[in-house]
Design a protein around this motif. Structure first.
Motif, mmCIF file in Angstrom:
data_model
loop_
_atom_site.group_PDB
_atom_site.id
_atom_site.type_symbol
_atom_site.label_atom_id
_atom_site.label_comp_id
_atom_site.label_asym_id
_atom_site.label_seq_id
_atom_site.Cartn_x
_atom_site.Cartn_y
_atom_site.Cartn_z
ATOM 1 N N HIS A 254 -10.598 8.571 -4.411
ATOM 2 C CA HIS A 254 -9.380 9.166 -3.844
ATOM 3 C C HIS A 254 -9.333 9.044 -2.334
ATOM 4 C CE1 HIS A 254 -9.282 11.139 -7.818
ATOM 5 N NE2 HIS A 254 -8.006 10.981 -7.661
ATOM 6 N N ASP A 255 -10.289 8.338 -1.753
ATOM 7 C CA ASP A 255 -10.374 8.278 -0.295
ATOM 8 C C ASP A 255 -9.576 7.086 0.226
ATOM 9 O OD1 ASP A 255 -11.185 8.002 2.391
ATOM 10 O OD2 ASP A 255 -13.078 9.030 1.953
ATOM 11 N N PRO A 256 -8.551 7.338 1.046
ATOM 12 C CA PRO A 256 -7.708 6.222 1.503
ATOM 13 C C PRO A 256 -8.442 5.253 2.418
ATOM 14 C CG PRO A 256 -7.108 8.260 2.635
ATOM 15 C CD PRO A 256 -8.104 8.634 1.575
ATOM 16 N N ARG A 257 -9.663 5.617 2.839
ATOM 17 C CA ARG A 257 -10.418 4.709 3.717
ATOM 18 C C ARG A 257 -11.299 3.765 2.921
ATOM 19 N NH1 ARG A 257 -13.565 9.097 6.772
ATOM 20 N NH2 ARG A 257 -13.668 9.737 4.594
ATOM 21 N N ASP B 83 -3.162 -0.236 -0.438
ATOM 22 C CA ASP B 83 -1.808 0.194 -0.096
ATOM 23 C C ASP B 83 -1.507 -0.249 1.332
ATOM 24 O OD1 ASP B 83 -1.638 1.293 -2.523
ATOM 25 O OD2 ASP B 83 -1.629 3.386 -1.863
ATOM 26 N N LEU C 178 -13.277 1.122 5.069
ATOM 27 C CA LEU C 178 -12.569 0.541 6.204
ATOM 28 C C LEU C 178 -13.013 1.172 7.521
ATOM 29 C CD1 LEU C 178 -9.061 0.452 4.547
ATOM 30 C CD2 LEU C 178 -10.426 -1.531 5.193
#
Ligand code: FAD
Ligand code: HEM
Lengths: 455, 404
Positions: free
Chosen positions: B52-55, B84, B297
Motif C-alpha cells: 500500500h506504499d506509494p513509494r 501510477d 523510489l
C-alpha cells in the motif's frame, strides 16, 4: 457459567445502525440476559448512506435499505416508541407510552436528526424536504421522479452535495446555496473545497457560495422559489434543507448526564460522563450522538457522523458492557468516511479539519484522482482520496503512528511542485452545512460546547 | 564457498515441494538483505504495508541496476509493470468492460460457459483409471475461459494454448540449463499472441460480437480508447496473468484436499462451503508465492531496516500468508477459517485484476471434480513441481481413480 456482566437487563435506546450492531455484539459476546431495543422509527433498522445516493437516483427503493443482520438477535424490540427520559438513580428508561424499562446497563444510540429549516411556516410548504429517514428519501425520490423544474439544495456538506449530484445525474436543474466559501469546506478545508467547487460547476450545478437563503416563497401552500441574501432569487419547486444534523439528546435533559447539543460525552471506553465530568459505569453511548476523546487528536473530544464509527464504537461499547474492567477496550479507531458524488468516490481517514496544512501527495485535481494529506503541527492527521481509495491504508498507518508531515517523498505519482499549503479550515459557525466531524474541545462537561476550528 | 543466502535456498529447486520451513526462517530473520543487494520480506504486516506504499514501484526501470527483461518484446510494458498514474489509467480502461461498476455482469455471464467447459473436461476423466490432473483438466480450463472472455473464436483456442504454453515455459527456469532458447521462444509467442489479438480487435472494431475485446474497442470510457499497442499488451497480460496462476490454484487445491481427506469428503457433501475453502487455498498454497519485481523510489524503512532506493524488494506473499502474528495456527489447512484476509491475490493498487474470475473458475472446477470423480489417490506425494519459485505448482498431478 454466567458472570454478572453477562446477565441482567440491558436496554438499547435508538434502534438504527449503532443500536443494532451493539445488540448483535452483546449476544456474540455471550450476554444471556434480557435485551430490549427502543426505537422511535416504526421500521426495523435500515441503512442511511444509500438514501442520498442510489435511492435518489431511483436505483434502489427507500424501503429496500434494511440493514442485514450479522447474526440473529434475541431481543424485545419496542419500535415506534420514543424514549422520553432516563432516570439514572432508579435506573429506568422512560417511554412515551408510559412504560418504564428498568436496566442494569443502558446504551444511548439515538443518533442525530436533520436540522430543520428555521422558519416553521416556510418549512411546512409542500416541496420543502430534509433527508434523514427512509420516509424522507421515499418522498423526495418520488418528487424527483415527477420532474421538477428546479431543485434548490440548501447547504453543501456531504449530504447536500450528494443530493445535488443525484439531481444532476437525473438531468434536473439544481441550485446549491452555501453560506461558506465552497462546498465541503467544513469537512475538507478551503483548499480541498476549491476542488469541490470546480467539480460541481463542471457538472452544471448552479452553485452559489457565500450567500444564505433568506426566505422560501410559496403560493397556495406550495414552494415556488427562494430569495438569497445577495438580493437574487430563483424559482424552484423543490428545496432540500441540508443544514447538517442535530443530536438527539433532548430526551436526556435532567438526567444529570453530560448531554447537550454537541452530543453525549463519554470516555475512551464509551462510558458516559455525568454533567460534573464524573464517569458512570452503567450508561454507555455509541454512534452519531457520542462525543469521545481521541488520543490521535490530542485527546480532544470529537463527534463523528460516520457510518464506520457507529459500527466500531457500538462494538466497543457492547464489549465493555459485558466485560469486567481489565478486559475493557478503548475505542481508538481512526475515523473514516466515504461519499460518492458526481461520479467520484471520495474517502477520508483521520480528521481533515484537525489540521493546519495540506499537501497534494499523489495525483492531480485535473485528473480527478488524487490523495490530499493533512498535517497539524508537523504530524499527519488525515488523508482524503478522490478515486484512489486503495492508498488509504498507507495513510491510516501514518496517522496512527503520528508520522511527520509532510509525508516522506517518493510516491510514484507525486507531481513536482506540490508543496504544503494552509488547509484553510473555517470556523464552523460560518457554514450552512454542519461539519460531519466536530472537534468539541477537551472537557467532557456539557457546558463547554465551543467549537474549535483546527489550526 | 560463501554460505548460500536464504533467497538462493528458496529459489533452489530442492525447496519447491515444501518451501514453508524456509519461509518461517525468513519471517524470523526480519527484513533480510541478500548478498546480491536485494531485500526479502516475509512478514504479513510489513508486506501489506509495502503493497500500500506509494513509494514502492512495480516498474522494472526503477531498479538501480535495471536488469534486461527476458520477456522484452519491443512492446510497451503492460500495467502490471507500471506505476501510477500510468498504471491506474490503463487498469481502469481495461477494467471497464470487465467488472463493476461499468460491467457488473461480465463474469456472472461466463459462469454457464465455465461450468460447461469444466463439465466436458471432467466427462473425459470419469472413465479413466489414471490421469494427469494438470494436462487433462487444470491446464486447458483457464485458457479456454479467458479466450471466451476476450472473444477468441473456438477454432483459434488450440493456437492460444500453444502460445500460452511457450510463454509459461519461458518463465520457468532450470539451474544449469541455458534458458535463452526457451526465453526466445516465449518472446516470440508473446509477440505472436499480441499481433493475433491486435488483429482480432481490429475485426471486432468493424463487427462487434459482445465480448470483452469488442467492448474495449467500441465503448471507450472518459479516458478515451487504448492505443493498438496498449490493447495488444493488455490482452496478452490477461492471458498470461490468468493462466498458470489458475492452473496452479486448481492443482494445488486438489493436492491439498487429497492430503486432507476429511475436508475433501466434507466439501464434496457441502459444496456451499467451497468459496471459503478457495480463500483458504489461496492463503495456504498460493499460486503466486512471491512478487519479485518491486523496488522503492526513495530510501524507505521497513521494520527498522532501511531499504535503499532502487534495491530489489522481494515480497514473499506465501510467507506472509503463514505469519503467526496474523493467522492463528497458520500451518493448519482450515477451509472454514474466519477473518481470512490472505495475500494470495496481492493487495493495494496492483491487487489481482482477475480475482473475481479466478474465484468463480476455481470454485466451479473443484466442485465439479469432487462431484464427478470417483475415489482418487495420489500416485506420488509429493508430485513433480514446475521449476519456478514464483508461480509454484505441480508440473503433473497423476491420480488413480477407483470408481464409486
Ligand atoms: C442521507 C445520509 C447519507 C449518509 N451517507 C454516509 C456516507 O456516505 N458515509 C458515512 O460514513 N456516513 C454516512 N451517513 C451517516 C451515517 O448514516 C450515520 O453515521 C449512521 O446512521 C449513524 O448511526 P447511529 O445509529 O449512531 O444513528 P442514527 O442512524 O441516527 O440512529 C439513531 C436512531 O435512534 C432513534 N431515536 C432518536 N431519538 C430517540 C428516542 N428518544 N427514543 C427512541 N429512539 C430514538 C432515531 O429515530 C434513529 O432511528 C449518512 C447519513 C445520512 C442521513
Ligand atoms: C488463482 C488465480 C490467480 C492468482 C493467484 C493471481 C494472483 C495475482 C497477484 C498476486 C497479483 C499481484 C501482482 C503484483 O502486485 O505485482 C495479480 C495481478 C494481476 N492479475 Fe492475477 N491472479 C490470478 C488469476 C488471474 C486471472 C484469471 C486474471 C485475468 C483475467 C488475472 C489478471 C491479473 C492482472 C491483469 C494483474 C495485474 C494487476 C495490476 O497490476 O494492476 N489474474 N494476480
Amino acid at each position: 457459567m454466567t458472570t454478572p456482566a453477562r446477565d441482567g437487563r440491558i436496554v438499547v435506546v435508538g434502534a438504527s445502525l449503532a443500536g443494532l450492531r451493539a445488540a448483535e455484539t452483546l449476544r456474540e459476546k455471550g450476554f444471556t440476559g434480557e435485551l430490549t431495543l427502543v426505537g422511535d422509527e416504526p421500521v426495523p433498522p435500515y441503512d442511511r448512506p444509500p438514501l442520498s445516493k442510489q435511492v435518489l437516483l431511483g436505483r434502489v427503493a427507500a424501503g429496500d435499505c434494511g440493514l442485514p443482520a450479522r447474526r440473529p438477535v434475541d431481543a424485545r424490540w419496542k419500535l415506534g416508541v420514543r424514549a422520553t427520559g432516563l432516570d439514572a438513580t432508579r435506573k429506568r428508561v422512560l417511554l412515551a407510552d408510559g412504560e418504564e424499562l428498568p436496566y442494569d446497563r443502558v446504551l444511548i444510540a439515538t443518533g442525530t436528526r436533520a436540522r430543520p429549516w428555521p422558519h416553521p411556516e416556510e418549512a411546512a410548504l409542500d416541496g420543502v424536504f430534509t433527508l434523514r429517514t427512509d420516509e424522507d428519501a421515499a418522498r423526495l425520490a418520488a418528487r424527483l421522479d415527477a420532474g421538477p423544474r428546479r431543485v434548490l439544495v440548501i447547504g453543501a456538506g456531504f449530504t447536500g452535495s450528494e443530493i445535488a449530484s443525484a439531481c444532476r445525474e437525473r438531468g434536473l436543474p439544481v441550485t446549491v446555496a452555501e453560506r461558506g466559501r465552497a462546498p465541503l469546506i467544513g469537512a475538507l478545508g478551503g483548499t480541498a473545497a476549491a476542488f469541490a467547487t470546480r467539480l460541481q460547476r463542471a457538472h452544471g450545478v448552479d452553485l452559489r457560495c457565500g450567500v444564505t437563503v433568506t426566505s422560501l416563497r410559496g403560493s397556495g401552500g406550495r414552494l415556488t422559489g427562494a430569495a438569497f441574501s445577495d438580493g437574487s432569487s430563483i424559482d424552484a419547486d423543490i428545496a432540500v434543507v441540508a443544514l447538517g444534523a442535530v443530536r438527539n439528546t433532548e430526551w436526556l435533559d435532567g438526567s444529570g448526564l453530560a448531554a447537550g447539543p454537541r452530543g453525549v460525552a463519554c470516555d475512551a471506553g464509551c462510558r458516559v460522563f455525568t454533567m460534573y465530568g464524573i464517569v458512570t459505569d452503567d450508561v454507555f453511548v455509541a454512534g452519531d450522538v457520542a462525543r469521545f476523546p481521541h488520543p490521535l487528536f490530542e485527546y480532544q473530544m470529537i463527534a463523528l457522523e460516520h457510518w464506520g464509527n457507529a459500527v466500531a464504537q457500538a462494538e466497543v461499547a457492547a464489549h465493555n458492557m459485558v466485560s469486567p474492567g481489565p478486559l475493557r477496550r478503548p475505542h481508538l479507531t481512526v475515523p473514516a468516511f466515504w461519499s460518492s458524488q458526481f461520479g467520484l468516490n471520495i474517502k477520508s481517514v483521520g480528521v481533515p479539519t484537525f489540521s493546519d496544512q495540506v499537501i497534494l501527495a499523489q495525483g492531480r485535481p485535473e485528473d480527478r484522482r488524487l490523495v490530499a494529506v493533512y498535517g497539524y503541527r508537523g504530524r499527519i492527521t488525515a488523508a482524503v482520496t478522490v478515486d484512489r481509495a486503495k492508498w488509504l491504508d498507507h495513510y491510516r498507518h501514518l496517522i496512527e503512528t503520528g508520522a511527520p508531515f509532510p509525508p516522506a517523498p517518493g510516491a510514484a505519482d507525486f507531481h513536482a511542485g506540490h508543496e504544503p499549503v494552509p488547509s484553510d479550515v473555517p470556523d464552523p459557525r460560518v457554514l450552512s452545512h454542519g461539519p460531519t466531524v466536530a472537534l468539541t474541545g477537551h472537557l467532557p462537561d456539557r457546558r463547554l460546547t465551543l467549537l474549535r476550528p483546527g489550526g | 564457498m560463501p554460505p548460500e543466502t536464504l533467497f538462493e535456498r528458496i529459489t533452489d529447486f530442492a525447496a519447491r515441494a515444501d518451501p514453508y520451513p524456509l519461509y518461517a526462517e525468513l519471517r524470523d530473520s526480519g527484513v533480510a538483505r541478500q548478498a546480491d543487494g536485494s531485500y526479502l520480506v516475509g512478514t504479513y504486516h510489513e508486506i501489506s504495508a509495502l503493497l500500500h506504499d506509494p513509494r514502492v514501484s512495480s516498474d522494472p526501470r526503477s531498479r538501480a541496476e535495471p536488469h534486461e527483461d527476458p520477456a522484452a518484446t519491443g512492446l510497451p510494458p503492460s500495467f502490471i509493470g507500471l506505476d501510477d498514474p500510468g498504471h491506474d489509467r490503463l487498469r481502469r480502461m481495461v477494467m471497464r468492460p470487465f467488472g463493476p461498476p461499468h460491467s457488473p455482469h461480465r463474469i456472472d455471464e461466463l459462469r454457464g460457459e465455465i461450468q460447461r467447459v469444466a463439465g466436458e473436461l471432467a466427462d473425459a476423466l470419469v472413465a479413466k483409471d489414471r490421469f494427469d490432473l494438470v494436462d487433462d483438466f487444470a491446464f486447458p480450463l483457464p485458457v479456454t475461459v479467458i479466450c471466451r472472455l476476450l472473444g477468441v473464436p473456438e477454432g483459434d483456442v488450440p493456437q492460444m494454448h500453444t502460445w500460452a504454453d511457450a510463454v509459461v515455459a519461458g518463465l520457468d527456469f532450470a539451474p544449469g540449463e541455458d534458458p535463452s532458447p526457451r526465453q526466445r521462444a516465449a518472446r516470440e509467442a508473446r509477440q505472436a499472441m499480441g499481433l493475433y489479438l491486435g488483429e482480432l480487435a481490429e475485426q471486432r472494431r468493424r463487427a462487434p460480437t459482445g465480448d470483452m475485446l469488442s467492448a474495449l474497442v467500441h465503448e471507450p470510457g472518459p479516458d478515451g480508447a487504448l492505443t493498438r499497442q496498449e490493447l495488444m499488451v493488455s490482452a496478452v497480460l490477461l492471458l498470461i496473468a490468468g493462466h498458470e496462476t489458475t492452473v496452479n490454484l486448481i492443482t494445488n487445491g486438489m493436492l491439498t484436499l487429497l492430503r486432507h481427506p476429511h475436508e475433501y469428503d466434507r466439501l464434496r457433501d457441502h459444496p456451499e462451503e467451497m468459496p471459503a475453502a478457495v480463500e483458504e487455498l489461496l492463503r495456504y498454497e498460493p499460486p503466486v508465492q512471491l512478487l519479485p519485481q518491486r523496488s522503492p523510489l526513495a530510501d524507505i524503512e521497513v521494520a527498522g531496516v532501511t531499504v535503499p532506493r532502487g534495491a530489489p524488494l522481494i515480497l514473499v506473499l506465501a510467507a506472509g500468508n503463514r505469519d503467526p502474528l496474523r493467522f492463528p495456527d497458520p500451518d493448519r489447512f482450515d477451509p472454514r477459517r474466519p477473518d481470512n484476509q490472505h495475500l494470495g491475490f496481492g493487495s493495494g493498487v496492483h491487487a489481482c485484476f482477475g480475482a473475481p474470475l479466478a474465484r468463480v473458475e476455481t470454485h466451479l472446477a473443484l466442485t465439479t471434480l469432487l462431484r464427478r470423480l470417483g475415489d482418487l489417490r495420489l500416485v506420488e506425494d509429493s508430485p513433480e513441481y514446475r521449476r519456478s519459485p514464483v508461480l509454484r505448482g505441480p508440473r503433473h498431478l497423476h491420480l488413480e481413480q477407483h470408481r464409486r
